[in-house]
Structures are given as structure tokens and as C-alpha cells.
Design a protein around this motif. Structure first.
Motif, PDB file in Angstrom:
ATOM      1  N   LEU A  25       0.838  -1.201   0.000  1.00  0.00           N
ATOM      2  CA  LEU A  25       0.000   0.000   0.000  1.00  0.00           C
ATOM      3  C   LEU A  25       0.874   1.253   0.000  1.00  0.00           C
ATOM      4  CD1 LEU A  25      -2.762   1.365   0.187  1.00  0.00           C
ATOM      5  CD2 LEU A  25      -2.647   1.090   2.678  1.00  0.00           C
ATOM      6  N   GLY A  26       1.915   1.256   0.837  1.00  0.00           N
ATOM      7  CA  GLY A  26       2.838   2.383   0.851  1.00  0.00           C
ATOM      8  C   GLY A  26       3.597   2.521  -0.449  1.00  0.00           C
ATOM      9  N   THR A  27       4.037   1.398  -0.996  1.00  0.00           N
ATOM     10  CA  THR A  27       4.769   1.409  -2.261  1.00  0.00           C
ATOM     11  C   THR A  27       3.914   1.973  -3.388  1.00  0.00           C
ATOM     12  OG1 THR A  27       6.069  -0.527  -1.593  1.00  0.00           O
ATOM     13  CG2 THR A  27       5.975  -0.035  -3.945  1.00  0.00           C
ATOM     14  N   HIS A  28       2.702   1.485  -3.492  1.00  0.00           N
ATOM     15  CA  HIS A  28       1.810   1.926  -4.565  1.00  0.00           C
ATOM     16  C   HIS A  28       1.450   3.400  -4.415  1.00  0.00           C
ATOM     17  CE1 HIS A  28      -1.326   1.802  -7.584  1.00  0.00           C
ATOM     18  NE2 HIS A  28      -2.203   2.240  -6.708  1.00  0.00           N
ATOM     19  N   THR A  29       1.215   3.843  -3.186  1.00  0.00           N
ATOM     20  CA  THR A  29       0.801   5.221  -2.931  1.00  0.00           C
ATOM     21  C   THR A  29       1.890   6.222  -3.288  1.00  0.00           C
ATOM     22  OG1 THR A  29      -0.663   4.483  -1.145  1.00  0.00           O
ATOM     23  CG2 THR A  29      -0.021   6.815  -1.145  1.00  0.00           C
ATOM     24  N   LEU A  30       3.154   5.857  -3.040  1.00  0.00           N
ATOM     25  CA  LEU A  30       4.257   6.803  -3.202  1.00  0.00           C
ATOM     26  C   LEU A  30       4.987   6.686  -4.534  1.00  0.00           C
ATOM     27  CD1 LEU A  30       5.643   6.481   0.427  1.00  0.00           C
ATOM     28  CD2 LEU A  30       4.388   8.422  -0.519  1.00  0.00           C
ATOM     29  N   SER A  31       4.841   5.570  -5.212  1.00  0.00           N
ATOM     30  CA  SER A  31       5.532   5.386  -6.491  1.00  0.00           C
ATOM     31  C   SER A  31       4.871   6.197  -7.599  1.00  0.00           C
ATOM     32  CB  SER A  31       5.515   3.908  -6.898  1.00  0.00           C
ATOM     33  OG  SER A  31       6.126   3.103  -5.925  1.00  0.00           O
ATOM     34  N   ARG A  32       5.647   6.498  -8.627  1.00  0.00           N
ATOM     35  CA  ARG A  32       5.078   7.136  -9.812  1.00  0.00           C
ATOM     36  C   ARG A  32       4.029   6.218 -10.434  1.00  0.00           C
ATOM     37  NH1 ARG A  32       8.572   7.046 -13.657  1.00  0.00           N
ATOM     38  NH2 ARG A  32      10.180   5.863 -12.563  1.00  0.00           N
ATOM     39  N   LYS A  33       2.994   6.788 -10.998  1.00  0.00           N
ATOM     40  CA  LYS A  33       1.907   5.985 -11.562  1.00  0.00           C
ATOM     41  C   LYS A  33       2.396   5.040 -12.644  1.00  0.00           C
ATOM     42  CE  LYS A  33      -1.858   9.199 -10.563  1.00  0.00           C
ATOM     43  NZ  LYS A  33      -2.971  10.028 -11.128  1.00  0.00           N
ATOM     44  N   GLU A  34       3.419   5.489 -13.389  1.00  0.00           N
ATOM     45  CA  GLU A  34       3.910   4.667 -14.504  1.00  0.00           C
ATOM     46  C   GLU A  34       5.015   3.699 -14.086  1.00  0.00           C
ATOM     47  OE1 GLU A  34       6.188   8.630 -14.623  1.00  0.00           O
ATOM     48  OE2 GLU A  34       4.193   7.884 -14.073  1.00  0.00           O
ATOM     49  N   ALA A  35       5.370   3.675 -12.800  1.00  0.00           N
ATOM     50  CA  ALA A  35       6.453   2.799 -12.330  1.00  0.00           C
ATOM     51  C   ALA A  35       6.043   1.334 -12.421  1.00  0.00           C
ATOM     52  CB  ALA A  35       6.816   3.160 -10.890  1.00  0.00           C
ATOM     53  N   LYS A  36       6.829   0.544 -13.178  1.00  0.00           N
ATOM     54  CA  LYS A  36       6.476  -0.860 -13.391  1.00  0.00           C
ATOM     55  C   LYS A  36       7.640  -1.826 -13.234  1.00  0.00           C
ATOM     56  CE  LYS A  36       2.567   0.029 -16.481  1.00  0.00           C
ATOM     57  NZ  LYS A  36       1.952  -0.253 -17.808  1.00  0.00           N
ATOM     58  N   ASN A  37       8.866  -1.300 -13.191  1.00  0.00           N
ATOM     59  CA  ASN A  37      10.040  -2.162 -13.009  1.00  0.00           C
ATOM     60  C   ASN A  37      10.423  -2.193 -11.536  1.00  0.00           C
ATOM     61  OD1 ASN A  37      10.153  -2.622 -15.758  1.00  0.00           O
ATOM     62  ND2 ASN A  37      11.683  -1.042 -16.135  1.00  0.00           N
ATOM     63  N   VAL A  38      10.488  -3.377 -10.960  1.00  0.00           N
ATOM     64  CA  VAL A  38      10.678  -3.545  -9.524  1.00  0.00           C
ATOM     65  C   VAL A  38      11.967  -4.302  -9.234  1.00  0.00           C
ATOM     66  CG1 VAL A  38       9.694  -4.491  -7.391  1.00  0.00           C
ATOM     67  CG2 VAL A  38       8.177  -3.602  -9.185  1.00  0.00           C
ATOM     68  N   ALA A  39      12.731  -3.808  -8.266  1.00  0.00           N
ATOM     69  CA  ALA A  39      13.906  -4.531  -7.771  1.00  0.00           C
ATOM     70  C   ALA A  39      13.576  -5.105  -6.402  1.00  0.00           C
ATOM     71  CB  ALA A  39      15.116  -3.617  -7.674  1.00  0.00           C
ATOM     72  N   ILE A  40      13.804  -6.397  -6.242  1.00  0.00           N
ATOM     73  CA  ILE A  40      13.630  -7.059  -4.951  1.00  0.00           C
ATOM     74  C   ILE A  40      15.012  -7.370  -4.403  1.00  0.00           C
ATOM     75  CG2 ILE A  40      12.766  -9.103  -3.749  1.00  0.00           C
ATOM     76  CD1 ILE A  40      10.515  -7.352  -4.681  1.00  0.00           C
ATOM     77  N   VAL A  41      15.337  -6.781  -3.260  1.00  0.00           N
ATOM     78  CA  VAL A  41      16.627  -7.017  -2.621  1.00  0.00           C
ATOM     79  C   VAL A  41      16.368  -7.792  -1.336  1.00  0.00           C
ATOM     80  CG1 VAL A  41      18.718  -5.984  -1.675  1.00  0.00           C
ATOM     81  CG2 VAL A  41      17.516  -4.864  -3.571  1.00  0.00           C
ATOM     82  N   GLY A  42      16.735  -9.059  -1.358  1.00  0.00           N
ATOM     83  CA  GLY A  42      16.409  -9.956  -0.256  1.00  0.00           C
ATOM     84  C   GLY A  42      15.247 -10.839  -0.665  1.00  0.00           C
ATOM     85  N   SER A  43      15.549 -12.046  -1.139  1.00  0.00           N
ATOM     86  CA  SER A  43      14.503 -12.893  -1.740  1.00  0.00           C
ATOM     87  C   SER A  43      13.947 -13.916  -0.751  1.00  0.00           C
ATOM     88  CB  SER A  43      15.057 -13.598  -2.983  1.00  0.00           C
ATOM     89  OG  SER A  43      16.261 -14.289  -2.680  1.00  0.00           O
ATOM     90  N   GLY A  44      13.615 -13.434   0.448  1.00  0.00           N
ATOM     91  CA  GLY A  44      12.998 -14.290   1.453  1.00  0.00           C
ATOM     92  C   GLY A  44      11.493 -14.157   1.440  1.00  0.00           C
ATOM     93  N   VAL A  45      10.887 -14.460   2.590  1.00  0.00           N
ATOM     94  CA  VAL A  45       9.424 -14.437   2.702  1.00  0.00           C
ATOM     95  C   VAL A  45       8.859 -13.058   2.368  1.00  0.00           C
ATOM     96  CG1 VAL A  45       7.485 -14.648   4.303  1.00  0.00           C
ATOM     97  CG2 VAL A  45       9.332 -16.331   4.359  1.00  0.00           C
TER      98      VAL A  45
END
Length: 260
Positions: free
Chosen positions: A54-74
Motif C-alpha cells: 500500500l505504501g509502495t503503490h501510494t508513493l511510487s510514480r503511476k507509470e512505475a512498473k520495473n521492480v527490484a527485490i533485494v532480499g529474496s525471502g518471505v
């Protein structure tokens, strides 16, 4: 008002495959009667995943679609899956200090999400083209610096959730709009805990203020935004109450008589 309260016994064991273990007890708020005992690992992961997304979606640019995941745990898995409920994701860059974790992550998540996954050997490689960066690590030293991210990036940091854990450098924090789930907790044990930092140099808000339109959060597409998610107790109550209601309705679970 939810007519209940929770008591959570919860501990972290970073070296175990199941790093977070514990239980949530749900009690009637009027009588104190124990209504249910639930595993805290899964419920905490789910509520943190949804709150972070919810925080990520609210604060990201509307057109943001490329995501980096750092830490591939749960939490890496849960955050990505939860974010996919809010927006389309075009590409996912995955980095973990253990390459086998990255491989397992991509193998599992590619079956759930129809998007492109790229395993990165270096952290810089994962961050350079990312619009959104989600970090969920056990790091005790910052590893994200200004030269590593592009203009307009959003960062959600989940690893900084107890004293002595850091993911984002002070230089990045100082040039960003920062939103926390709770600002006081952010200073005590979250993204703002570095004693060298002063709140006065930041644009620091709470997510509730942004969602309630009291603060604007991201003002333009060039800003760097950061969501510092520590986790709040009321989230445990909300999810535990929902699970309890569904369990009663569907007659799921086991009944124990503790007092005879």
C-alpha cells in the motif's frame, strides 16, 4: 471498533529457514476470554506485505512498473505478490547475497506472476533500471547510495525494523520524501534511527496522513520517495479478527477447553 485485542509472542531467528516464529492470541475485549490462538509467522508476513505494498503503490510514480527485490525471502515474495494486486509489473530484478535464494525465488514467483524476472549478480545491476526498490534484508549497514538509483525512484525499506538494522544510506534519506507507518517508531527502530540524522532536514510524514490527503507524499515524478515500514500492532488485530471470523463461519480449526 474491533471487539477484541491481541497478545503476540514473536521472535526472529535469522539463521533458520523459518526466521520468524510465534503465536497471536486473540481475546474478547470485554471479558478477556481467549478466542483463538494463531500462528504469527504467516499472518505477520501477510499483513506486512499488504501494508508495504500500500505504501509502495501510494508513493511510487503511476507509470512505475520495473521492480527490484533485494532480499529474496518471505517478505520479498509477499511484498511483490501484494504489490501485484495494486498495479501491473513489467519486470522484476532480483538480488540476494545467496544466489540460490534468488533462483528459488524466481522459480516460485514466476509460477504466480506473469512477468519478466531477471536474476542479478550485483546489487547495482538490480537497482539501475528499477522504478521501485523493495528491500527486506537483515543488513546492519546501509547499502543503497544516491549514485545507485535513478531519478524518481521509490524505495520501500522493511529490513530496518529494529535497532541496529539499516538499508538506506543517510545521503539517500536526506534527499528524499520519507513516509513511515509511524514516525516515532521510525526514529526509535526504523528508517530514521541513525542518531546523526535530524528530523528537521527531512520531509517526514506518516502513511495515514498521505492516505487521508493531509500530506501529499510524492509531489512530482522526479522526487525520490521512501516508505519505512516497521509494522504496527493494530495490523495484527485486524488480520487476526478477520481470520477468526472466517474460521467461525466456515467451522475451521480445532477447539480446546483450557479450563474445566
Amino acid at each position: 471498533m474491533t471487539p477484541a485485542y491481541t497478545v503476540k509472542t514473536h521472535a526472529k531467528f535469522p539463521d533458520d529457514s523459518k526466521a520468524i516464529k510465534g503465536i497471536i492470541q486473540l481475546h474478547d475485549i470485554e471479558t478477556g476470554e481467549l478466542l483463538a490462538i494463531m500462528d504469527s509467522s504467516y499472518l505477520t508476513a501477510v499483513r506486512t506485505g499488504l501494508a508495504g505494498a500500500l505504501g509502495t503503490h501510494t508513493l511510487s510514480r503511476k507509470e512505475a512498473k520495473n521492480v527490484a527485490i533485494v532480499g529474496s525471502g518471505v517478505q520479498g515474495r509477499t511484498q511483490l505478490k501484494s504489490l501485484s494486486y495494486f498495479r501491473s509489473i513489467s519486470r522484476v530484478y532480483v538480488f540476494d547475497t545467496n544466489s540460490q535464494n534468488s533462483i528459488k525465488f524466481v522459480d516460485e514467483m514466476s509460477k504466480e506472476l506473469k512477468t519478466s524476472f531477471i536474476i542479478c549478480e550485483r546489487l547495482e545491476e538490480a537497482l539501475m533500471d528499477a522504478d521501485i526498490i523493495i528491500t527486506a534484508t537483515w543488513s546492519k549497514v546501509p547499502f543503497i547510495y544516491p549514485e545507485m538509483i535513478k531519478e524518481g525512484t521509490h524505495i520501500t525499506t522493511l529490513g530496518a525494523d529494529q535497532p541496529g538494522k539499516f538499508e538506506v544510506s543517510p545521503n539517500v534519506l536526506g534527499q528524499s520524501v520519507i513516509v513511515c507507518d509511524d514516525v516515532e517508531l521510525g526514529h526509535r527502530m526504523g528508517v530514521l534511527q541513525d542518531k546523526k540524522l535530524k528530523e528537521s532536514i527531512f520531509n517526514v510524514y506518516e502513511l495515514g496522513e498521505v492516505l487521508g490527503s493531509q500530506r501529499c507524499g510524492r509531489a512530482d515524478s522526479n522526487q525520490t520517495t521512501i516508505f519505512g515500514c516497521v509494522g504496527l500492532a493494530f495490523q495484527d488485530l485486524i488480520i487476526a479478527w478477520e481470520v477468526f471470523q472466517k474460521a467461525v463461519k466456515n467451522d475451521v480449526g480445532s477447539f480446546f477447553e483450557f479450563h474445566k
